[in-house]
Design a protein around this motif. Structure first.
Motif: not given
Length: 511
Positions: A225-229
């Protein structure tokens, strides 16, 4: 793994980038000689789709670099490996998905875009590249996050060598079957380059993994999720730039026709802008891109450790480096536009004045790239994309209104680029100063590099005319004056106090 300073990392990546571009000539020249304009046309038709994938996927390596740097700074080595594994999985899905789409829908794509049917082989061949490039990009983000640019730099050279050997080799071997097959063989070189570069990075990763000494890694779904954010806004920014180039290619020739130019004259002017000016402007932008790749993990580390003074110092240093690259590049291309074009494109120096005015955009483009890297390094991912979108709107408005004016014509597109990047630059720097509470020392970061650049270019002009009067060859004079300029500029950086020699020695020369 030993970390590198911002200066050393920038120089390492910058040199690798320039070497890669130089090696690229050994791909273009034989390809042009083998398959001519027609074959290169088939090759080039599919290339924008590949570059669009590169733009869309560009955010993930940046996100990996930032997240790896943050976890490495806090000693969370398990988190470092978790981030890397998720990034490889994400890039594999993205790359193979894009490859599958191009392979499955190759015929409909050619029909929809109204390409020649002979471009099919190039499209199918280049479709394999995203699958390999995506994996390689994840590894590059990992090593950049560890703040060691040597492996990324070397992989760029290995990738280019693989592209040349396989691309040109297949183009030669397949030429008897037809130009379209030969162009397809050349396109397959992109996949081969990604494969070779990826293999090199995998070998280096095995050695580094032994140093980290993390054997079992638990699953952490929050990392994806953080990577995509982080990745999505970065990719959007790259995609905006990519789409703007496509829009530009549609607007400028059309508006030149409205200005009264013939189709042939419009094509010539646009070719001089994109085929000559843009190519040369991209050379200093290679160094700027290297600075941004080094800057992101370093800023992210200082920010996550809450070292506010260190962040401010890194911002100051990055703007200094940006202007040390931007000002001499702008003045050099502006002053020596004609002899530089005559040196690189013998007998085809027409359009040198287009290069001159295009060079004025270099400082703004580089400062936009640098300020974007800083903002995203400290966690502001959306704002630089918004600012770039505003700049793009400004660029479109200026281009639409200026290019149809007969006395301005193609220069309206140049004014649009300068205006768009200038607005984006100002918006980024104002936001940066406000959020990080930085009072920029413009004398140190801008005035001193400008003075050093003016002194350097004055010497270059004198050397150019002296050598030209002695040899009566503008090419020899241009080459020697450029080399002399590089030699003169480095001491001037120290003399003007932009960087102290002790600092350069400590940060770059010291092993």
């Amino acid at each position: 793994m030993k970390k590198q300073s911002l200066i050393k990392g920038t120089v390492v990546l910058g040199i690798a980038g320039i070497i890669s571009k130089f090696l690229g000539l050994f791909f273009r020249w034989p390809l042009q000689m083998l398959i001519g304009d027609e074959g290169v046309g088939y090759y080039q038709m599919s290339f924008p789709l590949y570059m669009f994938f590169i733009a869309v996927a560009s955010g993930i390596p940046v996100a990996v670099s930032k997240m790896v740097s943050e976890r490495n700074a806090t000693g969370d080595y398990e988190g470092v490996i978790q981030v890397f594994k998720k990034s490889v999985l994400l890039m594999f899905v993205l790359g193979t998905g894009f490859t599958a789409i191009l392979l499955i829908f190759s015929d409909p794509i050619i029909h929809f875009l109204k390409w020649d049917k002979k471009s099919y082989y190039s499209l199918v061949a280049i479709a394999f590249a995203p699958m390999f490039i995506s994996i390689m990009s994840a590894f590059r983000g990992f090593f950049q996050g560890l703040q060691n640019m040597n492996y990324t730099a070397m992989s760029q050279v290995v990738e280019q060598i693989g592209r040349i050997l396989v691309g040109v080799g297949l183009a030669y071997l397949l030429l008897p079957k037809g130009i379209e097959y030969s162009a397809g063989g050349a396109a397959l070189g992109a996949a081969a380059g990604g494969l070779f570069g990826g293999i090199y990075l995998i070998i280096k990763y095995v050695h580094v993994r032994k140093e980290i000494k993390v054997f079992k890694v638990s699953d952490n779904k929050e990392i994806l999720t953080k990577l995509l954010y982080i990745a999505v806004p970065v990719s959007l920014g790259a995609a905006v730039s990519s789409i703007m180039s496509l829009i530009d290619s549609a607007l400028v020739p059309q508006k030149l026709l409205e200005a009264g130019f013939t189709y042939r004259d419009a094509a010539i002017l646009y070719g001089q802008l994109t085929g000559k000016a843009f190519i040369l402007i991209n050379v200093p932008l290679t160094l700027s891109s290297a600075l941004c790749a080094s800057l992101m993990p370093i800023i992210a580390e200082s920010h996550i450790l809450n070292k506010k003074v260190d962040v401010i110092n890194k911002v100051d240093l990055s703007f200094k480096l940006s202007n040390v690259i931007a000002f001499p590049s702008m003045l050099g291309l502006y002053t020596l536009a004609y002899p530089i074009l005559d040196l690189i494109f013998p007998g085809q120096s027409a359009g040198f004045n287009i290069l001159q005015y295009s060079a004025l955009s270099i400082p703004f483009i580089i400062l936009v790239q640098t300020s974007t890297a800083i903002l995203q390094g400290v966690g502001y991912y959306i704002r630089p994309v918004f600012n770039l979108a505003v700049g793009c709107i400004i660029k479109i408005i200026i281009t639409l209104s200026m290019v149809p004016v007969p006395s301005i014509n193609i220069y309206g597109a140049i004014l649009g680029s300068i205006g768009g990047y200038a607005v984006t630059c100002v918006l980024n720097i104002v936001f940066l100063s406000k959020k990080l509470k930085i009072n920029m020392n413009y004398f140190q970061t801008m005035v001193k590099p400008a003075f050093a650049s003016f002194f350097m270019i004055g010497s270059v002009v004198i050397i150019y005319w002296y050598v030209y009067n002695y040899t009566m060859s503008s090419r020899i004079a241009c080459f020697l004056s450029i080399i002399s300029g590089l030699i003169i500029y480095v001491p001037l950086i120290v003399v003007f106090g932009i960087f102290k020699y002790s600092y350069i020695k400590d940060k770059f020369l010291k092993k």
